[in-house]
Design a protein around this motif. Structure first.
Motif, PDB file in Angstrom:
ATOM      1  N   PRO A  66       0.801  -1.227   0.000  1.00 10.05           N
ATOM      2  CA  PRO A  66       0.000   0.000   0.000  1.00 10.05           C
ATOM      3  C   PRO A  66       0.832   1.275   0.000  1.00 10.05           C
ATOM      4  O   PRO A  66       0.281   2.371   0.052  1.00 10.05           O
ATOM      5  CB  PRO A  66      -0.754  -0.126   1.319  1.00 10.05           C
ATOM      6  CG  PRO A  66       0.245  -0.767   2.243  1.00 10.05           C
ATOM      7  CD  PRO A  66       1.044  -1.719   1.383  1.00 10.05           C
ATOM      8  N   THR A  67       2.179   1.155  -0.063  1.00 16.84           N
ATOM      9  CA  THR A  67       3.029   2.339   0.087  1.00 16.84           C
ATOM     10  C   THR A  67       2.788   3.357  -1.011  1.00 16.84           C
ATOM     11  O   THR A  67       2.874   4.566  -0.773  1.00 16.84           O
ATOM     12  CB  THR A  67       4.512   1.911   0.071  1.00 16.84           C
ATOM     13  OG1 THR A  67       4.697   0.813   0.962  1.00 16.84           O
ATOM     14  CG2 THR A  67       5.404   3.059   0.490  1.00 16.84           C
ATOM     15  N   VAL A  68       2.463   2.892  -2.215  1.00 15.70           N
ATOM     16  CA  VAL A  68       2.277   3.806  -3.325  1.00 15.70           C
ATOM     17  C   VAL A  68       1.123   4.776  -3.068  1.00 15.70           C
ATOM     18  O   VAL A  68       1.125   5.920  -3.565  1.00 15.70           O
ATOM     19  CB  VAL A  68       2.037   3.008  -4.625  1.00 15.70           C
ATOM     20  CG1 VAL A  68       0.704   2.259  -4.568  1.00 15.70           C
ATOM     21  CG2 VAL A  68       2.108   3.932  -5.836  1.00 15.70           C
ATOM     22  N   LEU A  69       0.136   4.371  -2.279  1.00 12.41           N
ATOM     23  CA  LEU A  69      -0.986   5.267  -1.975  1.00 12.41           C
ATOM     24  C   LEU A  69      -0.513   6.486  -1.189  1.00 12.41           C
ATOM     25  O   LEU A  69      -0.935   7.617  -1.451  1.00 12.41           O
ATOM     26  CB  LEU A  69      -2.057   4.512  -1.183  1.00 12.41           C
ATOM     27  CG  LEU A  69      -2.674   3.291  -1.882  1.00 12.41           C
ATOM     28  CD1 LEU A  69      -3.703   2.628  -0.978  1.00 12.41           C
ATOM     29  CD2 LEU A  69      -3.306   3.708  -3.201  1.00 12.41           C
ATOM     30  N   PHE A  70       0.335   6.259  -0.209  1.00 12.95           N
ATOM     31  CA  PHE A  70       0.872   7.375   0.570  1.00 12.95           C
ATOM     32  C   PHE A  70       1.967   8.113  -0.187  1.00 12.95           C
ATOM     33  O   PHE A  70       2.220   9.289   0.067  1.00 12.95           O
ATOM     34  CB  PHE A  70       1.419   6.863   1.903  1.00 12.95           C
ATOM     35  CG  PHE A  70       0.385   6.213   2.762  1.00 12.95           C
ATOM     36  CD1 PHE A  70      -0.581   6.962   3.410  1.00 12.95           C
ATOM     37  CD2 PHE A  70       0.358   4.828   2.913  1.00 12.95           C
ATOM     38  CE1 PHE A  70      -1.541   6.354   4.213  1.00 12.95           C
ATOM     39  CE2 PHE A  70      -0.594   4.210   3.706  1.00 12.95           C
ATOM     40  CZ  PHE A  70      -1.543   4.983   4.358  1.00 12.95           C
ATOM     41  N   GLY A  71       2.629   7.396  -1.126  1.00 14.04           N
ATOM     42  CA  GLY A  71       3.667   8.039  -1.908  1.00 14.04           C
ATOM     43  C   GLY A  71       3.137   9.184  -2.744  1.00 14.04           C
ATOM     44  O   GLY A  71       3.779  10.231  -2.861  1.00 14.04           O
ATOM     45  N   LEU A  96       4.632  10.293   8.008  1.00 19.24           N
ATOM     46  CA  LEU A  96       4.705   9.169   8.945  1.00 19.24           C
ATOM     47  C   LEU A  96       3.929   7.966   8.431  1.00 19.24           C
ATOM     48  O   LEU A  96       4.378   6.817   8.591  1.00 19.24           O
ATOM     49  CB  LEU A  96       4.173   9.605  10.314  1.00 19.24           C
ATOM     50  CG  LEU A  96       5.061  10.612  11.054  1.00 19.24           C
ATOM     51  CD1 LEU A  96       4.337  11.155  12.279  1.00 19.24           C
ATOM     52  CD2 LEU A  96       6.378   9.946  11.467  1.00 19.24           C
ATOM     53  N   ALA A  97       2.781   8.219   7.817  1.00 20.74           N
ATOM     54  CA  ALA A  97       2.009   7.108   7.256  1.00 20.74           C
ATOM     55  C   ALA A  97       2.791   6.434   6.128  1.00 20.74           C
ATOM     56  O   ALA A  97       2.802   5.194   6.010  1.00 20.74           O
ATOM     57  CB  ALA A  97       0.661   7.615   6.745  1.00 20.74           C
ATOM     58  N   TRP A  98       3.451   7.231   5.303  1.00 16.87           N
ATOM     59  CA  TRP A  98       4.266   6.659   4.231  1.00 16.87           C
ATOM     60  C   TRP A  98       5.398   5.819   4.815  1.00 16.87           C
ATOM     61  O   TRP A  98       5.666   4.709   4.330  1.00 16.87           O
ATOM     62  CB  TRP A  98       4.829   7.772   3.363  1.00 16.87           C
ATOM     63  CG  TRP A  98       5.751   7.269   2.271  1.00 16.87           C
ATOM     64  CD1 TRP A  98       5.378   6.791   1.052  1.00 16.87           C
ATOM     65  CD2 TRP A  98       7.179   7.177   2.329  1.00 16.87           C
ATOM     66  NE1 TRP A  98       6.493   6.406   0.334  1.00 16.87           N
ATOM     67  CE2 TRP A  98       7.608   6.633   1.100  1.00 16.87           C
ATOM     68  CE3 TRP A  98       8.130   7.504   3.288  1.00 16.87           C
ATOM     69  CZ2 TRP A  98       8.947   6.421   0.807  1.00 16.87           C
ATOM     70  CZ3 TRP A  98       9.467   7.281   3.012  1.00 16.87           C
ATOM     71  CH2 TRP A  98       9.870   6.751   1.781  1.00 16.87           C
ATOM     72  N   PHE A  99       6.082   6.317   5.822  1.00 15.81           N
ATOM     73  CA  PHE A  99       7.196   5.580   6.421  1.00 15.81           C
ATOM     74  C   PHE A  99       6.723   4.274   7.052  1.00 15.81           C
ATOM     75  O   PHE A  99       7.364   3.225   6.889  1.00 15.81           O
ATOM     76  CB  PHE A  99       7.892   6.446   7.468  1.00 15.81           C
ATOM     77  CG  PHE A  99       9.026   5.741   8.164  1.00 15.81           C
ATOM     78  CD1 PHE A  99      10.269   5.605   7.550  1.00 15.81           C
ATOM     79  CD2 PHE A  99       8.844   5.179   9.423  1.00 15.81           C
ATOM     80  CE1 PHE A  99      11.312   4.946   8.187  1.00 15.81           C
ATOM     81  CE2 PHE A  99       9.884   4.521  10.061  1.00 15.81           C
ATOM     82  CZ  PHE A  99      11.121   4.397   9.448  1.00 15.81           C
ATOM     83  N   LEU A 100       5.597   4.326   7.776  1.00 18.28           N
ATOM     84  CA  LEU A 100       5.081   3.111   8.419  1.00 18.28           C
ATOM     85  C   LEU A 100       4.652   2.079   7.378  1.00 18.28           C
ATOM     86  O   LEU A 100       4.905   0.878   7.543  1.00 18.28           O
ATOM     87  CB  LEU A 100       3.903   3.462   9.328  1.00 18.28           C
ATOM     88  CG  LEU A 100       4.247   4.279  10.586  1.00 18.28           C
ATOM     89  CD1 LEU A 100       2.973   4.650  11.334  1.00 18.28           C
ATOM     90  CD2 LEU A 100       5.189   3.484  11.496  1.00 18.28           C
ATOM     91  N   SER A 101       4.008   2.554   6.317  1.00 21.54           N
ATOM     92  CA  SER A 101       3.588   1.613   5.270  1.00 21.54           C
ATOM     93  C   SER A 101       4.794   1.037   4.545  1.00 21.54           C
ATOM     94  O   SER A 101       4.806  -0.140   4.162  1.00 21.54           O
ATOM     95  CB  SER A 101       2.655   2.316   4.279  1.00 21.54           C
ATOM     96  OG  SER A 101       3.344   3.332   3.566  1.00 21.54           O
TER      97      SER A 101
END
Length: 239
Positions: free
Chosen positions: A12-17, A111-116
């Motif tokens: 799911p990282t691309v969503l926060f990216g 932070l959400a991107w880093f956690l994901s």
């Protein structure tokens, strides 16, 4: 590098990216002067919305509406509160008030991107069936969303000292100040006076009296009350 790219561009990282790129672009605009760091709707520490009307636009200013109805808006300053994370609103309910909303959103996104990214990297190293991996990836997504909030809350607390909240100017700031009458008379339904705001700017405001005192142009009076319904001030003779 290839593994990092694969994880960063994967679910799911691309969503926060994508959101992180928007945040980065916004702060680049701030650095070059193309955007306000406090976000849209912010009017600076003065809080011109609903304050002294035109009195804080610099120099000598006039309200422009001499009939007493004014077009100043209310006495609040909700634009400023929203822009700076002031009292009220969703940021306050989440404990994220006290700093500009742009800072809060940027921290949450980063932070959400880093956690994901960390969660996706852990899954990438495990040999899991496709269905299980999808379920766990959704769990990482939820964990990143909810996990970023307490971390942002911790970071916002020390940052509040950098963004002290200032109450926006209000017309009631004129109460207790001396004004100069600009009309030949002041009655219970008519009168104007010029008053100087705390910042040195001036404004022509509507004034009324309850007695039968005689006022002349250029005489001074003391503002002792404000009537929000009629948007005028009560005055008494002062010398």
């Amino acid at each position: 590098m290839g593994e990092f790219t694969r994880v960063a561009l994967g679910f799911p990282t691309v969503l926060f990216g994508g959101a992180l790129l928007v945040v980065a672009g916004f702060w680049v605009l701030v650095l070059v002067g193309g955007a306000d760091a406090h976000g849209p709707g912010h009017h600076g520490h003065g809080g011109h919305e609903g304050g002294h009307g035109d009195a804080h636009s610099g120099g000598s200013a006039h309200t422009g509406d001499h009939g007493g109805n004014g077009d100043h808006g209310g006495d609040g300053g909700s634009g400023q509160d929203a822009g700076r994370g002031g009292p009220g609103g969703l940021p306050a309910a989440l404990g994220l008030d006290g700093v500009p909303i742009t800072v809060v959103f940027s921290l949450l996104t980063a932070l959400a991107w880093f956690l994901s990214l960390a969660g996706a990297a852990a899954l990438d190293g495990a040999d899991l069936p496709g269905a299980v991996r999808l379920v766990l990836s959704c769990a990482v997504l939820c964990g990143a969303l909810f996990g970023s909030w307490p971390l942002t809350w911790l970071l916002v607390r020390p940052l509040r000292r950098l963004f002290p909240y200032e109450r926006p100017p209000s017309r009631e700031d004129f109460v207790g100040r001396v004004c100069v009458i600009r009309t030949g008379r002041v009655t219970g339904g008519f009168g104007q006076a010029e008053v100087t705001a705390p910042d040195g700017s001036t404004a022509v405001v509507q004034v009324r009296q309850t007695g039968e005192d005689q006022y002349a142009t250029g005489s001074t009076a003391l503002i002792y009350g404000y009537e929000p319904a009629g948007e005028f001030f009560w005055v008494a003779p002062f010398s």
